[in-house]
Design an enzyme around this catalytic site. Sequence first.
Site, PDB file in Angstrom:
ATOM      1  CG  ASP A 245      -2.240   0.732   0.934  1.00 12.62           C
ATOM      2  OD1 ASP A 245      -2.258   1.578   0.017  1.00 12.62           O
ATOM      3  OD2 ASP A 245      -3.234   0.484   1.625  1.00 12.62           O
ATOM      4  CB  CYS A 246       0.282   4.525  -1.425  1.00 13.11           C
ATOM      5  SG  CYS A 246      -0.319   3.775  -2.956  1.00 13.11           S
TER       6      CYS A 246
END
Length: 702
Positions: A245-246
């Site tokens: 995830d970012c």
Amino acid sequence: MNHISSEAFEEAERKGKEIAEQMNADELMSQLLHSSPAVRRLGISEYNWWNEGLHGAARSGTATVFPQAIGLAAAFDSGMMERIGDAVSTEQRAKYNTLSRLGDRGIYKGLTVWSPNINIFRDPRWGRGQETYGEDPYLASVLAVAFIRGLQGTDPHRLKTAACVKHFVAHSGPEPERHHFNASVSPRDMEETYLPAFEAAVREGHVNGVMGAYSEINGEPCCCTHLIEDLIRKKWGFRGIFISDCWAIRDFHEQHHYTSSPEESAAAALKAGCDLNCGCTYSYLGKALSKGLISKDDLRRSAGRLFTTRTLLGEFGDDPYSLIGFEEIASERHRLLSEEASEKSLVLLRNDGLLPLDRNTGRIAVIGPNADSRIALWGNYHGTSMRYTTVLEGMRELAGKDTRIFYAEGSALTADHVERLGEKDDRIAEAVAAAEASDAAVLCLGYNESIEGEMHDDGNGGIAGDRKDLRLPPPQRRLLQRVAETGCPIVLVLFSGGGIDPEIEGMPSVRAVIQAWYPGEAGGKAVAELIFGLINPSGRLPVTFCRADSQLPDYASYSMKGRTYRFMEEKPLYPFAFGLSYTSFRYSDPSFDKERRTFSFTLRNTGDMDGEEVSFVWCSLPDDKDSTPNPRLAGFARTMLRAGEEKRVDIILDERFQTLVGDDGSRTVRHGRWELSAAGSQCDEYSLSLTGGNAAAITAEL
């Protein structure tokens, strides 16, 4: 990958490894970030891996906007989900083909679609629950596989787009704590609830990508858990790419304190099998390499997987999807599909006979902050439609020429006044006047993506996050109360990702309630069609609506005890799978074919209106101590019946319906007297009393 032949995949894998072998260390490291630069000496173009397609091609301009994922789940229609996935991938392909030709290879314009979100909606306060397919692991599994198939296409050699399921593994809030939260999950809850949709996506959907969550799972950051290698790859046979995830890898050292430096975090993720870093921490891989924390082989392994995906997408060979053109974006065909999805997603929660309204006579007040709001149609992770229809516009469009429509905004969503210099409740008197002048009021309340959704951080621009409770914001509660005091019959239309304000149940003036979710670009038209009886309501709840906040367990607890329809012991406000209809259906003559794993029954439309019925099959083994407290969903189907028509319906049950999970997480087949039942809701006394329906049940010795 799903439809991809083994020969085609192996050829793409060979090509991916070949490209990685030709790269030096710096080039390899550059390709492991979501924004990957060109390597011109090898003829490799720049590529941005970050792209969203949750309910339409998102964040890249014009696109068909379908209902939010939770609304799509309410349709309980896997065939429609696959068609929507296909439409999303067609529009994403059209964007990629057109924009890359013009030199635009930026974010949100690639072919790797970071959707769907298959986390379990375990608590109604979670702002991102709207992105999911609800609270049931079997439902999430079926819809995920269908959507993935639509996204990835049917060509035996190439992917149309590459889907990615998220967020592995147990991830559903609290949003404000997600960067440092540790989800403590028992082996049983993991196997029974949190893993099934991911396993189905890998084994049945052959999804190309899996994204790890921000949080920890039982003490390990999700983007470097041992489960990536031991479970997903070795046990499930996953051969695609794992994505962080970012900026999640940055959390290893800044939030979780699992490592002590960026290079240690990058090394831990890469060694665990995380191939692509959404974010920037993999820019420290060079430092990790120089310290001996990783090897060049580690870099080649992940780069090879990434180039395998790019090969499967047609970048280095024949691409059967390269001719999909700009004209496919927001096409008439997709618009009609969005309308169908909106119609099927709406759930009629209450109706004392007020609905349907006569559209040819009378006066109708359309009131509320969401009555003429485009934002309320969206949900988060959305594109920009060419044409929206709000509820006000839909009511005006479909009302007869002799019907007068009044409109009043009534209140802001959360502020005490609408106008900047206005006094408190500056629009309520107007709303009261409209209600007093009308025969019925359509009151549109609830939220939008600015109130519930994803928490703001580097990875997104949202400001919403979780809900604090189940109640409407104060100005909307005051608006509802004042309109109710007029005595004008109210049709309440709620826009939200889940249950809102159980106190509405005690208001006699609220004579009909429609759960609209975030219903997409055609949502207002669908709501008006339902109100005027032009469609039969057929949506069903994919989540339980609780009676009070006090029914909710501790939000931070990931134990399933007391959560969702499978484990709740108290009576809910509206049960999972509930929804009313304008017609009625009768179930009879149940049978079960053990060899075909098929439950059959006769379904008859006993009412006066044509309509679709969602039929559910439930299973339980009452005498087994490992059983869930309540029967589980084992299958579902939609059936269209004209008034008076009768059909024999066959539903193939979940292949694991006869299995139970023990406390140690082991899943075993259980023999005994299984109770199987079918109905248009759950088969408990409360659900059947709400719908007025019946159940067809048998006991099978299995």
